[in-house]
Design a protein around this motif. Structure first.
Motif, PDB file in Angstrom:
ATOM      1  N   LYS A  11       0.852  -1.188   0.000  1.00 35.25           N
ATOM      2  CA  LYS A  11       0.000   0.000   0.000  1.00 35.25           C
ATOM      3  C   LYS A  11       0.890   1.240   0.000  1.00 35.25           C
ATOM      4  N   ARG A  12       0.553   2.170  -0.848  1.00 38.93           N
ATOM      5  CA  ARG A  12       1.339   3.402  -0.939  1.00 38.93           C
ATOM      6  C   ARG A  12       1.152   4.226   0.336  1.00 38.93           C
ATOM      7  N   ARG A  13       2.244   4.619   0.922  1.00 36.38           N
ATOM      8  CA  ARG A  13       2.149   5.446   2.117  1.00 36.38           C
ATOM      9  C   ARG A  13       1.679   6.844   1.733  1.00 36.38           C
ATOM     10  N   ALA A  14       0.810   7.358   2.547  1.00 38.22           N
ATOM     11  CA  ALA A  14       0.342   8.713   2.281  1.00 38.22           C
ATOM     12  C   ALA A  14       1.511   9.681   2.414  1.00 38.22           C
ATOM     13  N   SER A  15       1.583  10.620   1.510  1.00 40.49           N
ATOM     14  CA  SER A  15       2.648  11.614   1.571  1.00 40.49           C
ATOM     15  C   SER A  15       2.448  12.504   2.788  1.00 40.49           C
ATOM     16  N   SER A  16       3.515  13.200   3.151  1.00 45.21           N
ATOM     17  CA  SER A  16       3.432  14.112   4.294  1.00 45.21           C
ATOM     18  C   SER A  16       2.336  15.147   4.087  1.00 45.21           C
ATOM     19  N   GLN A  17       2.250  15.713   2.873  1.00 47.25           N
ATOM     20  CA  GLN A  17       1.248  16.741   2.621  1.00 47.25           C
ATOM     21  C   GLN A  17      -0.155  16.173   2.714  1.00 47.25           C
ATOM     22  N   GLU A  18      -0.341  14.938   2.248  1.00 46.31           N
ATOM     23  CA  GLU A  18      -1.664  14.316   2.346  1.00 46.31           C
ATOM     24  C   GLU A  18      -2.071  14.126   3.798  1.00 46.31           C
ATOM     25  N   ARG A  19      -1.128  13.728   4.640  1.00 50.48           N
ATOM     26  CA  ARG A  19      -1.449  13.548   6.054  1.00 50.48           C
ATOM     27  C   ARG A  19      -1.717  14.887   6.729  1.00 50.48           C
ATOM     28  N   ILE A  20      -0.942  15.894   6.370  1.00 51.07           N
ATOM     29  CA  ILE A  20      -1.209  17.231   6.923  1.00 51.07           C
ATOM     30  C   ILE A  20      -2.601  17.705   6.520  1.00 51.07           C
ATOM     31  N   ASP A  21      -2.969  17.483   5.252  1.00 56.03           N
ATOM     32  CA  ASP A  21      -4.296  17.882   4.781  1.00 56.03           C
ATOM     33  C   ASP A  21      -5.384  17.161   5.567  1.00 56.03           C
ATOM     34  N   ARG A  22      -5.190  15.873   5.815  1.00 51.63           N
ATOM     35  CA  ARG A  22      -6.180  15.111   6.586  1.00 51.63           C
ATOM     36  C   ARG A  22      -6.308  15.653   7.999  1.00 51.63           C
ATOM     37  N   ILE A  23      -5.174  16.005   8.595  1.00 51.17           N
ATOM     38  CA  ILE A  23      -5.195  16.552   9.950  1.00 51.17           C
ATOM     39  C   ILE A  23      -5.935  17.889   9.988  1.00 51.17           C
ATOM     40  N   LEU A  24      -5.663  18.754   9.011  1.00 48.31           N
ATOM     41  CA  LEU A  24      -6.320  20.061   8.982  1.00 48.31           C
ATOM     42  C   LEU A  24      -7.808  19.929   8.676  1.00 48.31           C
ATOM     43  N   GLU A  25      -8.161  19.004   7.789  1.00 50.59           N
ATOM     44  CA  GLU A  25      -9.580  18.772   7.493  1.00 50.59           C
ATOM     45  C   GLU A  25     -10.304  18.209   8.708  1.00 50.59           C
ATOM     46  N   ALA A  26      -9.644  17.315   9.450  1.00 51.80           N
ATOM     47  CA  ALA A  26     -10.242  16.772  10.668  1.00 51.80           C
ATOM     48  C   ALA A  26     -10.433  17.866  11.713  1.00 51.80           C
ATOM     49  N   THR A  27      -9.442  18.739  11.828  1.00 50.70           N
ATOM     50  CA  THR A  27      -9.538  19.840  12.785  1.00 50.70           C
ATOM     51  C   THR A  27     -10.686  20.775  12.413  1.00 50.70           C
ATOM     52  N   THR A  28     -10.822  21.045  11.129  1.00 50.64           N
ATOM     53  CA  THR A  28     -11.929  21.889  10.661  1.00 50.64           C
ATOM     54  C   THR A  28     -13.268  21.258  11.027  1.00 50.64           C
ATOM     55  N   ALA A  29     -13.392  19.947  10.804  1.00 48.38           N
ATOM     56  CA  ALA A  29     -14.636  19.255  11.118  1.00 48.38           C
ATOM     57  C   ALA A  29     -14.951  19.335  12.607  1.00 48.38           C
ATOM     58  N   LEU A  30     -13.944  19.171  13.454  1.00 47.16           N
ATOM     59  CA  LEU A  30     -14.165  19.241  14.898  1.00 47.16           C
ATOM     60  C   LEU A  30     -14.554  20.655  15.330  1.00 47.16           C
ATOM     61  N   LEU A  31     -13.929  21.661  14.720  1.00 46.57           N
ATOM     62  CA  LEU A  31     -14.303  23.040  15.027  1.00 46.57           C
ATOM     63  C   LEU A  31     -15.736  23.315  14.585  1.00 46.57           C
ATOM     64  N   ASP A  32     -16.116  22.787  13.434  1.00 44.78           N
ATOM     65  CA  ASP A  32     -17.482  22.950  12.944  1.00 44.78           C
ATOM     66  C   ASP A  32     -18.490  22.349  13.922  1.00 44.78           C
ATOM     67  N   GLN A  33     -18.116  21.216  14.522  1.00 46.88           N
ATOM     68  CA  GLN A  33     -19.049  20.469  15.357  1.00 46.88           C
ATOM     69  C   GLN A  33     -19.119  20.982  16.793  1.00 46.88           C
TER      70      GLN A  33
END
Length: 212
Positions: A11-33
């Motif tokens: 399985k291709r490891r997620a790139s650093s930028q992809e993981r950062i994007d996931r973290i920021l998107e998750a943070t946005t979702a938690l702030l929204d909620q």
């Protein structure tokens, strides 16, 4: 003998930028909620579906995640000033009102931005970055008006456009912290505040730039 091609590909490891994007998107979702109170490294990791160690690798503290998210929000705010007016504004006041309306619509549609940029938190790093960003927005705000209207000589010792935006944002922040929303009256008053302050330096009628 099986060839390498017959083995299952790793399985291709997620790139650093992809993981950062996931973290920021998750943070946005938690702030929204749930706002800032819902945030922790473990909550962000669970929301992003990654190990907490991955979050710690990029962001040792929640404040580091929020600072990175704020930079992303600043870019979105920059984009607002790059949108041309929907029509030929009848006056500089109308153009100012149109621009301020765009910012207000952005905040109304983005709970995370409201919480992070207008909320009553004590995150000094974000406040400092916000003030620095206001200087950039102020220059772009002035450019928006200068593309349509011939501006008179303006003070050199203060950036009146950055100050106007900061004053309007402060009023929006007060309204949001008091009621948890951006009401029509507080948005109206923020626009009036911005226009009235700029009116100290800009006459009611400005000549148009040739061709505009």
């Amino acid at each position: 003998y099986g060839t390498p091609m017959s083995r299952s590909a790793p399985k291709r490891r997620a790139s650093s930028q992809e993981r950062i994007d996931r973290i920021l998107e998750a943070t946005t979702a938690l702030l929204d909620q749930g706002g800032l109170s819902a945030l922790s490294i473990y909550a962000i990791a669970e929301q992003a579906d990654i190990p907490p160690s991955s979050v710690y690798h990029f962001f040792p503290q929640v404040s580091d995640v929020l600072a990175a998210l704020a930079e992303r929000l600043f870019l979105e705010l920059d984009g607002i000033l790059q949108i041309p007016p929907v029509s030929h504004p009848s006056s500089w006041m109308a153009l100012v009102a149109d621009i301020e309306q765009r910012f207000q619509d952005y905040y109304r549609g983005n709970p995370a931005a409201r919480e992070l940029l207008l909320g009553g938190h004590d995150l000094a790093a974000i406040r400092q970055a916000d003030q620095q960003h206001d200087q950039l927005l102020g220059r772009r705000f002035q450019q928006c008006l200068a593309e349509v209207f011939v501006l008179p000589p303006l003070p050199n010792d203060v950036d009146i456009f950055a100050l106007a935006m900061q004053a309007a944002d402060k009023l929006l922040a007060v309204g949001y912290q008091q009621s948890g929303e951006l009401s029509d009256p507080i948005c109206r008053e923020a626009t009036r505040l911005m226009t009235a302050y700029l009116g100290v330096y800009l006459p009611p009628v400005l000549a148009r730039v040739e061709g505009r």
